[in-house]
Design a protein around this motif. Structure first.
Motif, PDB file in Angstrom:
ATOM      1  N   LYS A 138      -3.598  -8.189   1.230  1.00  0.00           N
ATOM      2  CA  LYS A 138      -2.347  -8.074   1.946  1.00  0.00           C
ATOM      3  C   LYS A 138      -1.479  -6.834   1.329  1.00  0.00           C
ATOM      4  O   LYS A 138      -0.487  -6.181   1.637  1.00  0.00           O
ATOM      5  CB  LYS A 138      -1.444  -9.099   1.571  1.00  0.00           C
ATOM      6  N   PHE A 139      -2.355  -6.133   0.394  1.00  0.00           N
ATOM      7  CA  PHE A 139      -1.753  -5.136  -0.321  1.00  0.00           C
ATOM      8  C   PHE A 139      -1.064  -3.900   0.578  1.00  0.00           C
ATOM      9  O   PHE A 139      -0.113  -3.324   0.462  1.00  0.00           O
ATOM     10  CB  PHE A 139      -2.521  -4.338  -1.239  1.00  0.00           C
ATOM     11  N   PHE A 140      -1.954  -3.492   1.743  1.00  0.00           N
ATOM     12  CA  PHE A 140      -1.416  -2.513   2.332  1.00  0.00           C
ATOM     13  C   PHE A 140      -0.681  -2.878   3.744  1.00  0.00           C
ATOM     14  O   PHE A 140      -0.615  -2.077   4.830  1.00  0.00           O
ATOM     15  CB  PHE A 140      -2.642  -1.507   2.996  1.00  0.00           C
ATOM     16  N   LEU A 160      -8.908   1.252   4.748  1.00  0.00           N
ATOM     17  CA  LEU A 160      -8.648   0.418   3.675  1.00  0.00           C
ATOM     18  C   LEU A 160      -7.138  -0.488   4.204  1.00  0.00           C
ATOM     19  O   LEU A 160      -7.051  -1.769   3.653  1.00  0.00           O
ATOM     20  CB  LEU A 160      -8.064   1.302   2.552  1.00  0.00           C
ATOM     21  N   MET A 161      -6.345   0.496   4.762  1.00  0.00           N
ATOM     22  CA  MET A 161      -5.065  -0.385   5.225  1.00  0.00           C
ATOM     23  C   MET A 161      -5.345  -1.467   6.484  1.00  0.00           C
ATOM     24  O   MET A 161      -4.238  -2.177   6.836  1.00  0.00           O
ATOM     25  CB  MET A 161      -4.193   0.758   5.499  1.00  0.00           C
ATOM     26  N   ILE A 203       4.510  -2.011 -10.349  1.00  0.00           N
ATOM     27  CA  ILE A 203       3.045  -1.631 -10.378  1.00  0.00           C
ATOM     28  C   ILE A 203       2.546  -1.344  -9.023  1.00  0.00           C
ATOM     29  O   ILE A 203       1.683  -0.157  -8.781  1.00  0.00           O
ATOM     30  CB  ILE A 203       2.321  -2.995 -10.920  1.00  0.00           C
ATOM     31  N   ASP A 204       2.734  -1.827  -7.863  1.00  0.00           N
ATOM     32  CA  ASP A 204       2.526  -1.670  -6.483  1.00  0.00           C
ATOM     33  C   ASP A 204       2.958  -0.353  -6.180  1.00  0.00           C
ATOM     34  O   ASP A 204       2.280   0.295  -5.648  1.00  0.00           O
ATOM     35  CB  ASP A 204       3.218  -2.599  -5.640  1.00  0.00           C
ATOM     36  N   ASN A 205       4.017   0.168  -6.593  1.00  0.00           N
ATOM     37  CA  ASN A 205       4.592   1.388  -6.252  1.00  0.00           C
ATOM     38  C   ASN A 205       3.967   2.720  -7.223  1.00  0.00           C
ATOM     39  O   ASN A 205       3.594   3.596  -6.570  1.00  0.00           O
ATOM     40  CB  ASN A 205       6.066   1.484  -6.406  1.00  0.00           C
ATOM     41  N   TYR A 206       3.383   2.470  -8.209  1.00  0.00           N
ATOM     42  CA  TYR A 206       2.601   3.262  -9.131  1.00  0.00           C
ATOM     43  C   TYR A 206       1.217   3.084  -8.577  1.00  0.00           C
ATOM     44  O   TYR A 206       0.526   4.420  -8.549  1.00  0.00           O
ATOM     45  CB  TYR A 206       2.399   3.017 -10.552  1.00  0.00           C
ATOM     46  N   ILE A 207       0.548   2.133  -7.984  1.00  0.00           N
ATOM     47  CA  ILE A 207      -0.626   2.361  -7.334  1.00  0.00           C
ATOM     48  C   ILE A 207      -0.505   2.920  -5.814  1.00  0.00           C
ATOM     49  O   ILE A 207      -1.370   3.878  -5.550  1.00  0.00           O
ATOM     50  CB  ILE A 207      -1.122   0.853  -6.857  1.00  0.00           C
TER      51      ILE A 207
END
Length: 335
Positions: A138-140, A160-161, A203-207
């Motif tokens: 669900k990350f993308f 990936l998305m 963390i999500d934003n740094y990724i």
């Protein structure tokens, strides 16, 4: 978790931790294999057994897992993930076998392994340390990246998305001369080791910062082959349209925007995804519906309308086919 009474972990404290005994492995190769055999099924691969990691990972309420590939780590046999894995070499080097090919990563190298890429990892020394970032599927889901750069990563990012694409690629980048990548990794570790309010979001934003930086780079090695520039542009436009206009999801409007006939666009979509335009729209709607169902202030009827479906029988049928659960059942499972 490391507890800090006054302020967040800083880089010096992180450095001290990463040199501590906590970053050393104590399991033998036999222990690793025994652990895998107790948890995962195997399939034959290149004259040995490959472990197929299941999709049960303790993501909790986050969309990532941060793990150390420790110093003096034993050999990790061939395996595949159901998730995207990013490995960054923090110190020393890490040698992988990817689809039978030996690839050695040195300090500052970063590799993106798409889902289902067979790979093993050779033993590491006391001087070798890696960081693994495992991304939930669900990350993308709510991420849109717009770019016109002639780079292989945007096409890879589209894969990936999107749940609808075939996933079996890897890309290797050298980032040793890019402080923004190392600083992002350090910030990710500080937040993960010393969690507090909004740590997961930070963390999500740094990724995502790391991914955006990689878009500007050429991979130094990959098994990903770009399609021709015209097809890349069409697929990128389709992806942008599906993410932005999934509520209406009209093929004719997309074709008007990019000046291609519906038959041509439909053919390109099917050749590159194995799906129809309507199926891509439905996938995006259902992904969004899953996200909206987390908001308990919305009724199921409101969720359906927000994703562009106004017939509730139709919505229930689509959602059940996509998730295996009815909307209320899916929402109750989130509790």
């Amino acid at each position: 978790m490391i507890s800090m009474e006054s302020e967040k972990m800083n880089y010096q404290q992180l450095s001290n931790f990463l040199k501590s005994r906590s970053t050393f492995n104590h399991a033998s190769s036999e222990d690793v294999i025994k652990h895998f055999q107790g948890k995962y099924k195997t399939v034959p691969y290149k004259n040995e057994q490959m472990f197929v990691f299941n999709n049960q990972r303790p993501f909790g309420h986050s969309s990532h897992l941060i793990q150390l590939h420790k110093r003096k780590m034993s050999k990790i046999p061939y395996h595949t993930y159901h998730f995207i894995v990013v490995t960054y070499v923090y110190e020393g080097q890490i040698t992988m076998l990817i689809e039978g090919k030996t690839i050695t990563l040195t300090k500052g190298d970063l590799i993106i392994l798409d889902k289902f890429v067979p790979h093993s990892v050779q033993p590491t020394s006391k001087n070798d340390l890696g960081i693994n970032i495992i991304l939930d599927n669900k990350f993308f889901e709510d991420t849109v990246i717009k770019t016109s750069e002639d780079s292989s990563l945007p096409s890879f990012m589209i894969e990936l998305m999107s749940h609808q694409y075939k996933h079996n690629h890897f890309l290797l980048f050298s980032t040793d001369k890019l402080p923004i990548v190392r600083n992002s990794i350090q910030n990710i570790l500080c937040e993960d080791l010393d969690k507090s309010t909004f740590s997961n979001t930070i963390i999500d934003n740094y990724i995502m910062i790391i991914f955006m930086v990689l878009i500007r780079l050429k991979p130094i090695e990959t098994n990903f082959i770009n399609s021709d520039p015209q097809t890349q542009k069409i697929i990128s436009e389709v992806n942008n349209y599906v993410n932005k206009y999934y509520q209406e999801g009209e093929l004719n409007k997309l074709c008007q925007q990019i000046n291609y006939s519906p038959s041509h666009i439909s053919r390109v979509i099917h050749q590159n995804t194995g799906k129809t335009f309507k199926e891509l729209i439905n996938i995006r709607r259902m992904e969004k519906a899953k996200l909206l169902l987390q908001d308990k202030s919305l009724t199921v009827h409101e969720v359906a309308e927000k994703v562009g479906i106004y017939n509730m029988t139709n919505f229930y049928k689509r959602f059940k086919l996509f998730t295996g659960k009815m909307p209320k059942e899916y929402r109750d499972k989130l509790k």
